[in-house]
Design a protein around this motif. Structure first.
Motif, PDB file in Angstrom:
ATOM      1  N   MET A  92      -4.310 102.721   5.436  1.00 53.13           N
ATOM      2  CA  MET A  92      -5.203 102.355   4.450  1.00 53.13           C
ATOM      3  C   MET A  92      -6.146 103.833   4.449  1.00 53.13           C
ATOM      4  SD  MET A  92      -8.127  99.803   3.134  1.00 53.13           S
ATOM      5  CE  MET A  92      -9.029 100.746   5.029  1.00 53.13           C
ATOM      6  N   ASP A  93      -6.186 104.268   5.660  1.00 53.75           N
ATOM      7  CA  ASP A  93      -6.731 105.246   6.322  1.00 53.75           C
ATOM      8  C   ASP A  93      -5.941 106.910   5.956  1.00 53.75           C
ATOM      9  OD1 ASP A  93      -5.036 105.009   8.146  1.00 53.75           O
ATOM     10  OD2 ASP A  93      -5.505 106.367   8.975  1.00 53.75           O
ATOM     11  N   ALA A  94      -4.662 106.500   5.287  1.00 53.47           N
ATOM     12  CA  ALA A  94      -3.684 108.037   4.693  1.00 53.47           C
ATOM     13  C   ALA A  94      -3.460 107.559   4.045  1.00 53.47           C
ATOM     14  CB  ALA A  94      -2.282 107.427   5.353  1.00 53.47           C
ATOM     15  N   VAL A  95      -4.284 106.509   2.287  1.00 55.52           N
ATOM     16  CA  VAL A  95      -4.535 107.232   1.498  1.00 55.52           C
ATOM     17  C   VAL A  95      -5.921 107.153   0.901  1.00 55.52           C
ATOM     18  CG1 VAL A  95      -4.719 105.324  -0.555  1.00 55.52           C
ATOM     19  CG2 VAL A  95      -2.914 104.962   1.372  1.00 55.52           C
ATOM     20  N   LEU A  96      -6.467 106.641   1.689  1.00 55.21           N
ATOM     21  CA  LEU A  96      -7.890 107.486   2.035  1.00 55.21           C
ATOM     22  C   LEU A  96      -8.062 109.135   1.728  1.00 55.21           C
ATOM     23  CD1 LEU A  96     -10.256 104.339   2.845  1.00 55.21           C
ATOM     24  CD2 LEU A  96      -9.835 105.478   0.323  1.00 55.21           C
ATOM     25  N   ALA A  97      -7.419 109.332   2.856  1.00 60.18           N
ATOM     26  CA  ALA A  97      -7.210 111.227   3.472  1.00 60.18           C
ATOM     27  C   ALA A  97      -6.749 111.425   2.201  1.00 60.18           C
ATOM     28  CB  ALA A  97      -6.509 111.094   4.423  1.00 60.18           C
ATOM     29  N   ALA A  98      -5.701 110.502   1.642  1.00 60.75           N
ATOM     30  CA  ALA A  98      -5.365 111.645   0.813  1.00 60.75           C
ATOM     31  C   ALA A  98      -5.756 111.934  -0.952  1.00 60.75           C
ATOM     32  CB  ALA A  98      -3.574 110.713   0.384  1.00 60.75           C
ATOM     33  N   PHE A 132     -16.919 109.987  -8.391  1.00 63.49           N
ATOM     34  CA  PHE A 132     -15.512 109.063  -8.206  1.00 63.49           C
ATOM     35  C   PHE A 132     -15.139 108.969  -7.253  1.00 63.49           C
ATOM     36  CE2 PHE A 132     -11.013 110.597  -8.465  1.00 63.49           C
ATOM     37  CZ  PHE A 132     -10.167 110.124  -9.734  1.00 63.49           C
ATOM     38  N   LEU A 133     -15.102 109.478  -5.916  1.00 66.74           N
ATOM     39  CA  LEU A 133     -14.409 109.417  -4.822  1.00 66.74           C
ATOM     40  C   LEU A 133     -14.755 107.482  -4.454  1.00 66.74           C
ATOM     41  CD1 LEU A 133     -14.030 112.675  -2.730  1.00 66.74           C
ATOM     42  CD2 LEU A 133     -12.054 110.799  -3.980  1.00 66.74           C
ATOM     43  N   GLN A 134     -16.671 107.218  -4.538  1.00 69.64           N
ATOM     44  CA  GLN A 134     -16.623 105.828  -4.687  1.00 69.64           C
ATOM     45  C   GLN A 134     -15.835 105.229  -4.862  1.00 69.64           C
ATOM     46  OE1 GLN A 134     -20.675 106.279  -4.849  1.00 69.64           O
ATOM     47  NE2 GLN A 134     -21.112 104.021  -6.279  1.00 69.64           N
ATOM     48  N   ASP A 135     -15.770 105.736  -6.464  1.00 69.54           N
ATOM     49  CA  ASP A 135     -14.758 104.342  -7.025  1.00 69.54           C
ATOM     50  C   ASP A 135     -13.519 103.877  -7.138  1.00 69.54           C
ATOM     51  OD1 ASP A 135     -17.165 103.725  -8.510  1.00 69.54           O
ATOM     52  OD2 ASP A 135     -16.292 104.333 -10.817  1.00 69.54           O
ATOM     53  N   VAL A 136     -12.972 105.091  -5.984  1.00 69.20           N
ATOM     54  CA  VAL A 136     -11.595 105.679  -5.655  1.00 69.20           C
ATOM     55  C   VAL A 136     -11.511 104.461  -4.549  1.00 69.20           C
ATOM     56  CG1 VAL A 136      -9.890 106.873  -5.491  1.00 69.20           C
ATOM     57  CG2 VAL A 136     -10.622 107.217  -7.492  1.00 69.20           C
ATOM     58  N   CYS A 137     -11.978 104.677  -4.059  1.00 66.57           N
ATOM     59  CA  CYS A 137     -12.243 104.216  -2.119  1.00 66.57           C
ATOM     60  C   CYS A 137     -11.945 102.774  -2.247  1.00 66.57           C
ATOM     61  CB  CYS A 137     -13.168 104.378  -1.612  1.00 66.57           C
ATOM     62  SG  CYS A 137     -13.090 106.456  -0.937  1.00 66.57           S
ATOM     63  N   ALA A 138     -13.280 101.642  -3.192  1.00 64.90           N
ATOM     64  CA  ALA A 138     -13.646 101.310  -3.388  1.00 64.90           C
ATOM     65  C   ALA A 138     -12.259  99.961  -4.166  1.00 64.90           C
ATOM     66  CB  ALA A 138     -14.237 100.616  -4.637  1.00 64.90           C
ATOM     67  N   ALA A 139     -11.820 101.103  -4.876  1.00 60.87           N
ATOM     68  CA  ALA A 139      -9.957 100.823  -5.828  1.00 60.87           C
ATOM     69  C   ALA A 139      -9.062 100.598  -4.330  1.00 60.87           C
ATOM     70  CB  ALA A 139      -9.926 100.767  -6.824  1.00 60.87           C
ATOM     71  N   VAL A 140      -9.124 101.289  -3.469  1.00 58.30           N
ATOM     72  CA  VAL A 140      -7.874 101.099  -2.402  1.00 58.30           C
ATOM     73  C   VAL A 140      -8.254 100.298  -2.168  1.00 58.30           C
ATOM     74  CG1 VAL A 140      -7.169 102.760  -0.913  1.00 58.30           C
ATOM     75  CG2 VAL A 140      -7.558 103.602  -2.956  1.00 58.30           C
ATOM     76  N   ALA A 141      -9.572 100.225  -1.402  1.00 60.81           N
ATOM     77  CA  ALA A 141      -9.593  99.212   0.199  1.00 60.81           C
ATOM     78  C   ALA A 141      -9.863  97.824  -0.925  1.00 60.81           C
ATOM     79  CB  ALA A 141     -11.589  99.025   0.012  1.00 60.81           C
ATOM     80  N   ALA A 142      -9.858  97.440  -2.440  1.00 59.67           N
ATOM     81  CA  ALA A 142      -9.845  96.168  -2.947  1.00 59.67           C
ATOM     82  C   ALA A 142      -7.944  95.738  -2.868  1.00 59.67           C
ATOM     83  CB  ALA A 142     -10.026  95.831  -4.186  1.00 59.67           C
ATOM     84  N   GLY A 143      -7.505  96.956  -3.015  1.00 64.22           N
ATOM     85  CA  GLY A 143      -6.002  97.341  -3.243  1.00 64.22           C
ATOM     86  C   GLY A 143      -5.138  96.294  -1.085  1.00 64.22           C
ATOM     87  N   TYR A 144      -6.000  97.271  -0.648  1.00 63.68           N
ATOM     88  CA  TYR A 144      -5.461  96.658   1.142  1.00 63.68           C
ATOM     89  C   TYR A 144      -5.611  95.281   0.829  1.00 63.68           C
ATOM     90  CZ  TYR A 144      -2.717 100.587   2.593  1.00 63.68           C
ATOM     91  OH  TYR A 144      -2.368 101.829   2.309  1.00 63.68           O
ATOM     92  N   ALA A 145      -6.801  95.156   0.656  1.00 64.46           N
ATOM     93  CA  ALA A 145      -7.526  93.555   0.882  1.00 64.46           C
ATOM     94  C   ALA A 145      -7.195  92.377   0.523  1.00 64.46           C
ATOM     95  CB  ALA A 145      -9.725  93.223   0.482  1.00 64.46           C
ATOM     96  N   ARG A 146      -6.340  92.768  -0.768  1.00 66.80           N
ATOM     97  CA  ARG A 146      -4.848  91.470  -1.652  1.00 66.80           C
ATOM     98  C   ARG A 146      -3.982  91.373  -0.993  1.00 66.80           C
ATOM     99  NH1 ARG A 146      -2.513  93.973  -6.970  1.00 66.80           N
ATOM    100  NH2 ARG A 146      -5.340  94.086  -7.650  1.00 66.80           N
TER     101      ARG A 146
END
Length: 400
Positions: A92-98, A132-146
């Motif tokens: 996940m940290d790599a996706v967020l870094a991207a 924008f990044l706040q919303d994107v990071c929340a979406a990524v975290a939700a995907g990894y949590a799922r």
């Protein structure tokens, strides 16, 4: 809101005009600066990864009109993308870094055209970018949590299936792979009988919640002491645990820690066995734990050698049946039977029995006198205690 303008051109128009160049720049930046992406197959980079970058650049342009907020449908799309990255093993940290690097490339391109008069617009772009990044990071975290919940559920199901195979006496090797379990040479097959926690007697506390929390603490503390997975099967008053070890001494030390974590006593019947003999060992472990608790032994790890005599009395046979029948007169008086069991488990202490039952010591005395009158065996007479204790053990083999 008014469009954001820098150097006489709206930021949205600038991004649309330079979309293709930005797409290529972001893609190559990820490959160059994020090691995980550098190791991905080029087909994936030029395919799904590039499509996500393309889509994200479009989302940012649209977000400019809403001060950086991303619509729910688009966030769901980003979440689905994160799930795919998680399935592929991308951290996940790599996706967020991207996402942050991609945002940096686009923002640098935009503000690179700004002049002194554009300071207010640049500040606004930065605020929009952060939102924008706040919303994107929340979406990524939700995907990894799922994805994590799915993996955990699948692993839990596979481990339940492995326990089923072990308890059925089958060949566990095929079931061990999906469960991500390396079968040990021997298991400590443990039957855990967990005593009541004080919260369970508190009328202001939900008893079921208190029981679940207690068992969760028991399981977590037990698992904490072993590197390999401890297989677990909930049972009445506790659980069956398959501990990947044959060290009974260490288990005893661990159980003391488990009792402290659970805030109550834990009687453990422990039998060592290779995986193919777990089914037989489990039956013995259950009996050992029940006998240890019934006969007033302290909580902790108990082996068959520790309770051999009482365990033997529990086995079916003519003598056991005769002993069990001595308590038949108590069948219609469950309060007397419970008092007798508690009295023996409390080491023949009327005070501890009263505390365990929540009654006055005089009530315990009255009930023990009724037991003596009905059975002909006096729980307070030293000569009758061994027979009563043996009768309780023999009767335990018959169930409730």
């Amino acid at each position: 809101m008014d469009a954001v303008v820098i150097a006489g051109q709206t930021v949205a128009d600038f991004l649309r005009e330079h979309h293709r160049d930005l797409l290529g720049a972001v893609t190559e930046t990820l490959v160059r600066e994020v090691p995980v992406y550098a190791a991905l197959p080029r087909e994936l980079i030029d395919g799904d990864v590039r499509r996500v970058i393309d889509r994200t650049l479009d989302l940012f342009v649209r977000a400019l009109g809403s001060e950086g907020r991303v619509p729910e449908d688009d966030l769901a799309e980003l979440t689905d993308s994160a799930v795919r990255r998680a399935e592929e093993g991308v951290p996940m940290d790599a996706v967020l870094a991207a996402y942050f690097r991609g945002s940096r490339v686009a923002t640098e391109a935009v503000v690179g055209t700004a002049g002194p008069a554009d300071l207010g617009s640049v500040q606004r772009v930065v605020v929009i970018q952060l939102t924008f990044l706040q919303d994107v990071c929340a979406a990524v975290a939700a995907g990894y949590a799922r994805h994590g919940r799915t993996v955990q559920a699948e692993q839990a199901s596979a481990r339940h299936a492995l326990v089923d195979v072990l308890l059925a006496g089958g060949d566990p090797r095929a079931a061990a792979g999906p469960a991500d379990v390396r079968l040990p040479e021997r298991y400590l097959v443990c039957s855990l009988l967990v005593g009541p926690h004080p919260d369970e007697a508190d009328p202001s506390v939900n008893r079921q919640v208190a029981e679940r929390r207690k068992l969760r603490r028991v399981r977590e503390e037990l698992e904490r002491h072993y590197a390999e997975p401890v297989l677990w099967r909930p049972q009445s008053d506790g659980a069956l645990a398959l501990v990947p070890s044959s060290d009974v001494v260490r288990l005893g030390q661990v159980v003391r820690e488990v009792e402290r974590a659970a805030g109550t006593s834990v009687h453990v019947g422990a039998v060592t066995a290779p995986p193919e003999e777990v089914a037989t060992a489990a039956e013995v472990a259950v009996g050992v734990a029940e006998v240890a608790r019934l006969t007033g032994r302290a909580g902790g790890a108990h082996t068959l050698a520790d309770v051999a005599l009482d365990y033997q009395l529990r086995q079916p046979g003519p003598a056991g049946a005769v002993l069990a029948a001595r308590l038949d007169p108590l069948d219609d008086r469950p309060d007397l039977a419970e008092t007798l069991r508690s009295y023996v488990a409390a080491g023949l202490s009327r005070r501890r029995t009263a505390v365990a039952l929540g009654v006055h010591p005089n009530t315990v005395d009255n009930r023990l006198r009724r037991v003596a009158a009905l059975t002909g065996l006096d729980p307070t007479a030293p000569a009758d205690v061994p027979t009563l204790r043996a009768a309780l053990v023999a009767r335990s083999s018959l169930g409730p």
